[in-house]
Scaffold this motif. Structure first.
Motif, PDB file in Angstrom:
ATOM      1  N   SER A  32     -15.199  12.923   4.644  1.00 53.99           N
ATOM      2  CA  SER A  32     -14.155  12.869   4.232  1.00 53.99           C
ATOM      3  C   SER A  32     -13.961  12.194   3.025  1.00 53.99           C
ATOM      4  CB  SER A  32     -12.952  11.832   5.236  1.00 53.99           C
ATOM      5  OG  SER A  32     -11.922  11.644   4.832  1.00 53.99           O
ATOM      6  N   ALA A  36     -12.565  14.018  -0.530  1.00 54.12           N
ATOM      7  CA  ALA A  36     -11.575  13.205  -1.364  1.00 54.12           C
ATOM      8  C   ALA A  36     -12.098  12.876  -2.878  1.00 54.12           C
ATOM      9  CB  ALA A  36     -11.296  11.875  -0.722  1.00 54.12           C
ATOM     10  N   SER A  79      -9.645   7.579   7.483  1.00 58.10           N
ATOM     11  CA  SER A  79      -9.765   8.129   6.174  1.00 58.10           C
ATOM     12  C   SER A  79      -8.948   7.543   5.090  1.00 58.10           C
ATOM     13  CB  SER A  79      -9.425   9.655   6.265  1.00 58.10           C
ATOM     14  OG  SER A  79     -10.437  10.325   6.999  1.00 58.10           O
ATOM     15  N   LYS A  80      -7.753   7.266   5.414  1.00 61.72           N
ATOM     16  CA  LYS A  80      -6.678   6.520   4.482  1.00 61.72           C
ATOM     17  C   LYS A  80      -7.525   5.140   4.089  1.00 61.72           C
ATOM     18  CE  LYS A  80      -3.337   4.149   6.137  1.00 61.72           C
ATOM     19  NZ  LYS A  80      -2.184   3.588   6.549  1.00 61.72           N
ATOM     20  N   VAL A  81      -7.972   4.551   4.942  1.00 64.15           N
ATOM     21  CA  VAL A  81      -8.633   3.334   4.574  1.00 64.15           C
ATOM     22  C   VAL A  81     -10.029   3.477   3.626  1.00 64.15           C
ATOM     23  CG1 VAL A  81      -9.860   1.395   5.470  1.00 64.15           C
ATOM     24  CG2 VAL A  81      -7.584   2.002   6.708  1.00 64.15           C
ATOM     25  N   ILE A  83     -10.658   6.009   1.699  1.00 63.55           N
ATOM     26  CA  ILE A  83     -10.135   6.431   0.504  1.00 63.55           C
ATOM     27  C   ILE A  83      -9.682   5.513  -0.544  1.00 63.55           C
ATOM     28  CG2 ILE A  83      -8.691   8.211  -0.806  1.00 63.55           C
ATOM     29  CD1 ILE A  83      -9.284   9.951   1.469  1.00 63.55           C
ATOM     30  N   ARG A  84      -8.902   4.581  -0.139  1.00 64.79           N
ATOM     31  CA  ARG A  84      -8.325   3.563  -0.781  1.00 64.79           C
ATOM     32  C   ARG A  84      -9.397   2.626  -1.139  1.00 64.79           C
ATOM     33  NH1 ARG A  84      -3.639  -0.949   0.658  1.00 64.79           N
ATOM     34  NH2 ARG A  84      -2.396  -0.586  -1.235  1.00 64.79           N
ATOM     35  N   LEU A  87     -11.542   4.283  -4.097  1.00 64.19           N
ATOM     36  CA  LEU A  87     -10.722   4.644  -5.399  1.00 64.19           C
ATOM     37  C   LEU A  87     -10.484   3.256  -5.800  1.00 64.19           C
ATOM     38  CD1 LEU A  87      -8.066   7.644  -4.648  1.00 64.19           C
ATOM     39  CD2 LEU A  87     -10.310   7.624  -6.001  1.00 64.19           C
TER      40      LEU A  87
END
Lengths: 209, 79
Positions: A32, A36, A79-81, A83-84, A87
């Motif tokens: 993931s 991303a 994935s959200k966790v 990726i944050r 970034l």
């Protein structure tokens, strides 16, 4: 990789023998993160960032698993966790040597007539309207905002500093800083409306460029 | 003092997009997984979750995270 249901993921990760589930989640997060980040990160640093972020994300996910409400797929939430985290780390590295004070406004001495306005396909009336609004907003920035609101707005909108980085330099957090900027925008919006400029008209006039 | 026109334009747009109620970064993040799945499913996410859309319109880092999440989900779905 097997397709687990949300319930199966949660049960597997919560069980005493969760090593297999952790390994599968780690591999999923690494794929993931690669998707991303591949267009956003220097290829030479990509692998290390993926490894570090996947590891950090696993710990965060295990810690925060009880806050997952099951409204999305568990893997989307995870994935959200990840990726944050990745970034945020990337921004921290990119901005580590920049101080807020470095991002000061420049006195350009420009009047708002040249290329900036004429390069868009705007009518002379729209250009006049844009000029009026920009002059008024400039005055509001200089007179109605606190020095800190002004500094942060310039650092973020002109300097491109991420809100989290600006927050760290001011000893606050992104949510509090967002609120401060919202208050500043709201205040200027109210003043513009008092002067007869509506948000819809402004958006329409500034939609190009 | 003359501020740069491009900066002023950004401020003007930010003002015009301002709503009395807005979500902060964490509130937006909290719903971002649901929002992204709706977008991928072709559902009207912005209408269903206007506060998420409003925040993404105004916050560059959150927008970047959303776009990166979409990239990931799209490619994972295509595997």
């Amino acid at each position: 990789m097997p397709e687990y249901s949300n319930q199966e993921w949660l049960e597997a990760l919560r069980s005493a023998d969760h090593n297999e589930a952790l390994a599968e989640l780690r591999e999923y997060l690494k794929r993931s993160l690669r998707y991303a980040l591949s267009s956003r990160v220097d290829p030479n640093r990509l692998d290390a960032l993926i490894e570090d972020s996947a590891q950090d994300a696993l710990l965060r996910i295990l810690d925060k698993m009880d806050t997952f409400r099951g409204e999305s797929r568990f893997t989307t939430w995870a994935s959200k966790v990840a990726i944050r985290l990745a970034l945020t780390e990337l921004r921290r590295k990119r901005w580590e040597n920049v101080a807020l004070e470095d991002l000061v406004p420049e006195d350009t001495g420009i009047d708002y007539t040249p290329a900036v306005l004429t390069d868009t396909e705007t009518s002379p009336e729209q250009q006049t309207y844009q000029r009026e609004v920009m002059s008024l907003v400039e005055r509001l920035i200089m007179t109605e905002l606190t020095p800190r609101q002004r500094q942060v707005m310039i650092a973020i909108l002109k300097g491109g500093m991420p809100i989290g980085e600006a927050a760290e330099r001011l000893g606050t957090n992104p949510n509090a800083l967002y609120k401060m900027l919202h208050d500043a925008r709201q205040r200027m919006k109210n003043s513009l409306e008092e002067e007869g400029y509506s948000a819809d008209e402004i958006l329409e006039a500034f939609s190009k460029g | 003092m003359r501020l740069e026109p491009q900066f002023l334009k950004q401020v003007v747009k930010g003002i015009a997009l301002t709503h009395s109620e807005e979500w902060n970064c964490d509130e937006c993040f909290d719903q971002l997984d649901c929002f992204a799945e709706m977008v991928l499913a072709g559902k009207p996410a912005a209408e269903a979750m206007p506060l998420v859309q409003d925040h993404l319109d105004l916050c560059g880092p959150c927008r970047e995270e959303f776009e990166a999440l979409l990239d990931a989900l799209q490619q994972l779905n295509a595997e």
